[in-house]
Design an enzyme around this catalytic site. Structure first.
Site, mmCIF file in Angstrom:
data_model
loop_
_atom_site.group_PDB
_atom_site.id
_atom_site.type_symbol
_atom_site.label_atom_id
_atom_site.label_comp_id
_atom_site.label_asym_id
_atom_site.label_seq_id
_atom_site.Cartn_x
_atom_site.Cartn_y
_atom_site.Cartn_z
ATOM 1 N N GLY A 191 -3.270 3.814 7.998
ATOM 2 C CA GLY A 191 -2.313 2.714 8.023
ATOM 3 C C GLY A 191 -1.887 2.459 9.464
ATOM 4 O O GLY A 191 -2.170 3.258 10.370
ATOM 5 N N GLY A 192 -1.214 1.348 9.667
ATOM 6 C CA GLY A 192 -0.571 1.079 10.954
ATOM 7 C C GLY A 192 -1.495 0.691 12.097
ATOM 8 O O GLY A 192 -1.106 0.784 13.253
ATOM 9 N N GLY B 299 -9.204 3.881 6.816
ATOM 10 C CA GLY B 299 -8.908 5.293 7.073
ATOM 11 C C GLY B 299 -7.460 5.574 7.421
ATOM 12 O O GLY B 299 -6.977 6.671 7.171
ATOM 13 N N MET C 236 -12.152 4.618 -0.794
ATOM 14 C CA MET C 236 -12.863 4.805 0.473
ATOM 15 C C MET C 236 -13.551 6.159 0.377
ATOM 16 O O MET C 236 -13.198 7.126 1.067
ATOM 17 C CB MET C 236 -11.863 4.747 1.640
ATOM 18 C CG MET C 236 -11.384 3.320 1.902
ATOM 19 S SD MET C 236 -9.825 3.271 2.814
ATOM 20 C CE MET C 236 -8.668 3.356 1.452
ATOM 21 N N MET D 94 -9.015 8.268 -0.045
ATOM 22 C CA MET D 94 -9.901 8.592 1.088
ATOM 23 C C MET D 94 -10.430 10.011 0.924
ATOM 24 O O MET D 94 -9.669 10.912 0.565
ATOM 25 C CB MET D 94 -9.111 8.530 2.395
ATOM 26 C CG MET D 94 -8.419 7.194 2.610
ATOM 27 S SD MET D 94 -7.456 7.229 4.108
ATOM 28 C CE MET D 94 -6.691 5.595 4.036
ATOM 29 N N SER E 43 0.843 -1.201 0.000
ATOM 30 C CA SER E 43 0.000 0.000 0.000
ATOM 31 C C SER E 43 0.874 1.245 0.000
ATOM 32 O O SER E 43 1.644 1.487 0.935
ATOM 33 C CB SER E 43 -0.903 0.016 1.226
ATOM 34 O OG SER E 43 -1.431 1.320 1.372
ATOM 35 N N ASP F 12 -6.778 -6.477 3.696
ATOM 36 C CA ASP F 12 -6.150 -5.164 3.816
ATOM 37 C C ASP F 12 -6.229 -4.665 5.258
ATOM 38 O O ASP F 12 -7.324 -4.451 5.787
ATOM 39 C CB ASP F 12 -6.911 -4.209 2.881
ATOM 40 C CG ASP F 12 -6.303 -2.821 2.794
ATOM 41 O OD1 ASP F 12 -5.254 -2.586 3.408
ATOM 42 O OD2 ASP F 12 -6.908 -1.981 2.087
ATOM 43 N N GLY F 13 -5.055 -4.460 5.887
ATOM 44 C CA GLY F 13 -4.990 -3.858 7.207
ATOM 45 C C GLY F 13 -4.297 -4.754 8.222
ATOM 46 O O GLY F 13 -4.737 -5.872 8.468
ATOM 47 N N HIS G 20 -1.089 -1.067 -4.460
ATOM 48 C CA HIS G 20 -2.371 -0.815 -3.789
ATOM 49 C C HIS G 20 -2.465 0.676 -3.463
ATOM 50 O O HIS G 20 -1.621 1.238 -2.760
ATOM 51 C CB HIS G 20 -2.486 -1.656 -2.515
ATOM 52 C CG HIS G 20 -3.817 -1.541 -1.833
ATOM 53 N ND1 HIS G 20 -4.927 -2.255 -2.247
ATOM 54 C CD2 HIS G 20 -4.215 -0.794 -0.779
ATOM 55 C CE1 HIS G 20 -5.956 -1.949 -1.467
ATOM 56 N NE2 HIS G 20 -5.555 -1.057 -0.573
ATOM 57 N N MET H 176 -11.632 -6.002 4.713
ATOM 58 C CA MET H 176 -10.888 -5.062 5.561
ATOM 59 C C MET H 176 -10.623 -5.714 6.916
ATOM 60 O O MET H 176 -11.555 -6.116 7.606
ATOM 61 C CB MET H 176 -11.680 -3.763 5.769
ATOM 62 C CG MET H 176 -11.829 -2.886 4.532
ATOM 63 S SD MET H 176 -10.291 -2.470 3.712
ATOM 64 C CE MET H 176 -9.408 -1.610 5.016
ATOM 65 N N GLY I 4 0.994 -2.146 4.138
ATOM 66 C CA GLY I 4 1.503 -0.782 4.054
ATOM 67 C C GLY I 4 2.665 -0.566 4.982
ATOM 68 O O GLY I 4 3.837 -0.641 4.588
ATOM 69 N N SER I 5 2.359 -0.315 6.263
ATOM 70 C CA SER I 5 3.438 0.007 7.195
ATOM 71 C C SER I 5 4.422 -1.147 7.362
ATOM 72 O O SER I 5 5.622 -0.914 7.509
ATOM 73 C CB SER I 5 2.850 0.421 8.555
ATOM 74 O OG SER I 5 1.911 -0.513 8.989
HETATM 75 C C1 DX5 Z 1 -6.514 1.474 5.348
HETATM 76 C C2 DX5 Z 1 -6.000 1.194 3.953
HETATM 77 C C3 DX5 Z 1 -4.886 0.248 3.911
HETATM 78 C C4 DX5 Z 1 -3.651 0.692 4.656
HETATM 79 C C5 DX5 Z 1 -3.058 -0.541 5.259
HETATM 80 O O1 DX5 Z 1 -7.664 2.222 5.281
HETATM 81 O O2 DX5 Z 1 -7.044 0.659 3.148
HETATM 82 O O3 DX5 Z 1 -4.560 -0.137 2.590
HETATM 83 O O4 DX5 Z 1 -2.704 1.346 3.876
HETATM 84 O O5 DX5 Z 1 -2.035 -0.176 6.100
HETATM 85 P P1 DX5 Z 1 -1.317 -1.192 7.075
HETATM 86 O O6 DX5 Z 1 -0.802 -2.337 6.230
HETATM 87 O O7 DX5 Z 1 -0.249 -0.358 7.686
HETATM 88 O O8 DX5 Z 1 -2.365 -1.660 8.062
HETATM 89 ZN ZN ZN Z 2 -6.537 -0.244 1.127
#
Ligand code: DX5
Ligand code: ZN
Length: 217
Positions: free
Chosen positions: A145-146, A143, A69, A38, A9, A176-177, A34, A138, A198-199
């Site tokens: 990351g992390g 909303g 989103m 938002m 992400s 995702d998440g 990805h 999800m 992501g993170s």
């Molecule tokens: C959250 C996003 C994710 C986010 C995931 O709303 O849809 O794609 O970047 O981040 P991590 O992997 O850090 O949970």
């Molecule tokens: Zn996402």
């Protein structure tokens, strides 16, 4: 089952060095980019929009997996196609006429996905499952990351696997998440096809190696 796909992400990328981060992804085992969009309405955060996605697409050598989103996503389907989206995912909770929106995405020449918030059961997809290319589960509230992984997502992956395998659907299951090597392994065992991270990728010392480790799950 086909090989696991990894979709880092870009929400956790360094926006001051986006070309550098894209080149890192292109040289890694990344399968999809990805892209988290938002609007500050559907989710309590604002990320980025068309010009930034266009810049990412310019440097990307992989399919662009765009996760919307936003409320009323049907307003922008053509615009996302123009800036390079290959897969366009809308939230079940944001679409009054979900079936129509999915048809519009496909008519625009993209693959269509549906994302489910943590409180939304997989069963709501029963009547569109054969029309979609991707189910995005999800495993955090969208909303940011992390955040911490919500374990109920593992059961939801298994529910989605059952629904897909007992129909004519070819949809992939993406999660995702809060994905890392531990949660990722459990999700793969439950039937996930695509992991977003992501993170865990971008905050690691060696993102490319982290992507390779996820890919090997
Ligand atoms: C959250 C996003 C994710 C986010 C995931 O709303 O849809 O794609 O970047 O981040 P991590 O992997 O850090 O949970
Ligand atoms: Zn996402």
């Amino acid at each position: 089952m086909a090989k696991l796909l990894i979709a880092p992400s870009l929400l956790s990328a360094d926006f001051g060095n986006i070309q550098r981060d894209c080149e890192m992804l292109n040289a890694s085992k990344t399968d999809w980019y990805h892209i988290d969009v938002m609007d500050g309405v559907f989710v309590p955060n604002i990320s980025y929009g068309m010009p930034v996605i266009a810049a990412m697409t310019k440097h990307s050598k992989r399919p662009m997996d765009v996760h919307l989103m936003i409320v009323q996503p049907e307003r922008y389907i053509e615009d996302f196609k123009k800036v390079g989206a290959d897969i366009l995912t809308v939230h079940y909770e944001a679409c009054t006429h979900l079936h129509r929106t999915l048809q519009q995405i496909k008519a625009a020449g993209m693959q269509a996905g549906v994302a489910l918030n943590p409180h939304t059961p997989v069963s709501v997809l029963q009547d569109v499952i054969e029309d979609i290319d991707l189910v995005l589960i999800m495993s955090v509230n969208p909303g940011f990351g992390g955040q911490n992984f919500i374990r109920q997502a593992i059961k939801k992956v298994a529910d989605a696997r059952k629904m897909i395998d007992s129909s004519n659907s070819k949809a992939l299951i993406e999660v995702d998440g809060g994905v890392n090597l531990e949660t990722g392994a459990e999700l793969v065992a439950a039937g996930a096809d695509v992991l977003v991270a992501g993170s865990f990728v971008f905050k690691s010392d060696n993102p490319s190696e982290t992507i390779a480790k996820l890919k090997a799950l």
